[in-house]
Design an enzyme around this catalytic site. Structure first.
Site, PDB file in Angstrom:
ATOM      1  N   GLU A 137      -7.575  -0.493 -11.025  1.00 37.63           N
ATOM      2  CA  GLU A 137      -6.614  -0.312  -9.925  1.00 37.63           C
ATOM      3  C   GLU A 137      -7.016  -1.159  -8.731  1.00 37.63           C
ATOM      4  O   GLU A 137      -8.152  -1.102  -8.260  1.00 37.63           O
ATOM      5  CB  GLU A 137      -6.538   1.151  -9.493  1.00 37.63           C
ATOM      6  CG  GLU A 137      -5.459   1.371  -8.432  1.00 37.63           C
ATOM      7  CD  GLU A 137      -5.603   2.695  -7.711  1.00 37.63           C
ATOM      8  OE1 GLU A 137      -5.147   2.794  -6.568  1.00 37.63           O
ATOM      9  OE2 GLU A 137      -6.192   3.632  -8.290  1.00 37.63           O
ATOM     10  N   THR A 149       0.842  -1.185   0.000  1.00 36.39           N
ATOM     11  CA  THR A 149       0.000   0.000   0.000  1.00 36.39           C
ATOM     12  C   THR A 149       0.883   1.243   0.000  1.00 36.39           C
ATOM     13  O   THR A 149       2.077   1.172   0.351  1.00 36.39           O
ATOM     14  CB  THR A 149      -0.939  -0.007   1.227  1.00 36.39           C
ATOM     15  OG1 THR A 149      -1.925   1.014   1.080  1.00 36.39           O
ATOM     16  CG2 THR A 149      -0.157   0.204   2.520  1.00 36.39           C
ATOM     17  N   GLU A 150       0.344   2.363  -0.424  1.00 40.91           N
ATOM     18  CA  GLU A 150       1.067   3.634  -0.440  1.00 40.91           C
ATOM     19  C   GLU A 150       2.334   3.590  -1.309  1.00 40.91           C
ATOM     20  O   GLU A 150       3.392   4.093  -0.918  1.00 40.91           O
ATOM     21  CB  GLU A 150       1.435   4.074   0.989  1.00 40.91           C
ATOM     22  CG  GLU A 150       0.248   4.250   1.921  1.00 40.91           C
ATOM     23  CD  GLU A 150      -0.725   5.336   1.445  1.00 40.91           C
ATOM     24  OE1 GLU A 150      -0.272   6.310   0.821  1.00 40.91           O
ATOM     25  OE2 GLU A 150      -1.931   5.176   1.695  1.00 40.91           O
ATOM     26  N   LYS A 194     -12.002   1.136 -10.031  1.00 44.37           N
ATOM     27  CA  LYS A 194     -11.477   0.827  -8.691  1.00 44.37           C
ATOM     28  C   LYS A 194     -12.527  -0.058  -8.017  1.00 44.37           C
ATOM     29  O   LYS A 194     -13.476   0.437  -7.400  1.00 44.37           O
ATOM     30  CB  LYS A 194     -11.268   2.128  -7.909  1.00 44.37           C
ATOM     31  CG  LYS A 194     -10.757   1.944  -6.478  1.00 44.37           C
ATOM     32  CD  LYS A 194      -9.273   1.845  -6.421  1.00 44.37           C
ATOM     33  CE  LYS A 194      -8.790   1.869  -4.969  1.00 44.37           C
ATOM     34  NZ  LYS A 194      -7.330   1.663  -4.867  1.00 44.37           N
TER      35      LYS A 194
END
Length: 227
Positions: A117, A12-13, A38
């Site tokens: 995504e 993540t990130e 998404k």
């Protein structure tokens, strides 16, 4: 039928949305009609009576065809926690079938390319038995990996690629995104990744100061995806 890619990350990130938007923008400049999807998002806010996620809103903004928000993001949860936990707290089940139906509706539009995504990394749980990667396998989607350049990224990248290929999927390409401007020996790590990853490098995005993101698509090369 729209050509569809699934964008995942080493964690993540790592800039999945940032990179997905860059890919969408570059595709539009190449004359493609694009849509962003998404399927699952947590960390959403109430906007005009509807839970919306900032990442999904970004994909909607880059899309060529105006569609309702829910078509870009069928599952939206308020808490910024793992989606399967957020779904359980909301007494809701995340259905692979519903995610697939959402993608099918997007494919019925005039889009040439669709960028899907993911959330988190490759093995994102949807419940106690299913992962988002199970749905990607079911759809046979080619995968684009976003590698967040920071300490540990080589291990994370190689393990993720191993898992994707073990699932029988094609790695269409990867993008190196510098998320830590203070990363020690960045170039040495980048060179190692380029030597070890046997998939097309679609872009190497440097650390960009605020405002520099407007030109991020200039660091992306879509030519391997056009073949």
């Amino acid at each position: 039928m729209a050509k569809t890619f699934f964008v995942t990350g080493t964690d993540t990130e790592v800039g999945k949305t940032f990179v997905t938007r860059a890919l969408m923008r570059a595709a539009r400049q190449a004359g493609k009609k694009v849509l962003g999807y998404k399927p699952v998002a947590s960390g959403c806010d109430w906007v005009e009576g509807e839970l919306k996620n900032s990442d999904a809103l970004g994909l909607q903004a880059e899309s060529s065809i105006p569609l309702p928000y829910a078509m870009h993001n069928p599952y939206a949860f308020a808490p910024a926690i793992a989606p399967h936990i957020a779904a359980r707290e909301a007494s809701e089940l995340i259905s692979i079938a519903r995610i697939g139906e959402g993608l099918a509706r997007l494919k019925e539009t005039a889009a040439d390319w669709i960028f899907v995504e993911g959330a988190g990394g490759w093995r994102l749980p949807l419940d106690e038995r299913h992962f988002l990667s199970d749905w990607v396998k079911k759809e046979h989607l080619p995968v684009i990996l976003v590698v967040g350049a920071r300490l540990g990224c080589i291990n994370h990248a190689l393990l993720t690629l191993e898992a994707i290929r073990h699932d029988g999927l094609v790695v269409a390409g990867w993008v190196l995104n510098r998320v830590d401007p203070q990363m020690s020996h960045y170039q040495d790590n980048a060179n190692t990744l380029k030597q070890l990853i046997s998939a097309p490098l679609l872009g190497e995005i440097p650390w960009l100061e605020e405002g520099g993101a407007e030109a991020v698509d200039s660091f992306v090369d879509l030519s391997p995806l056009l073949k």
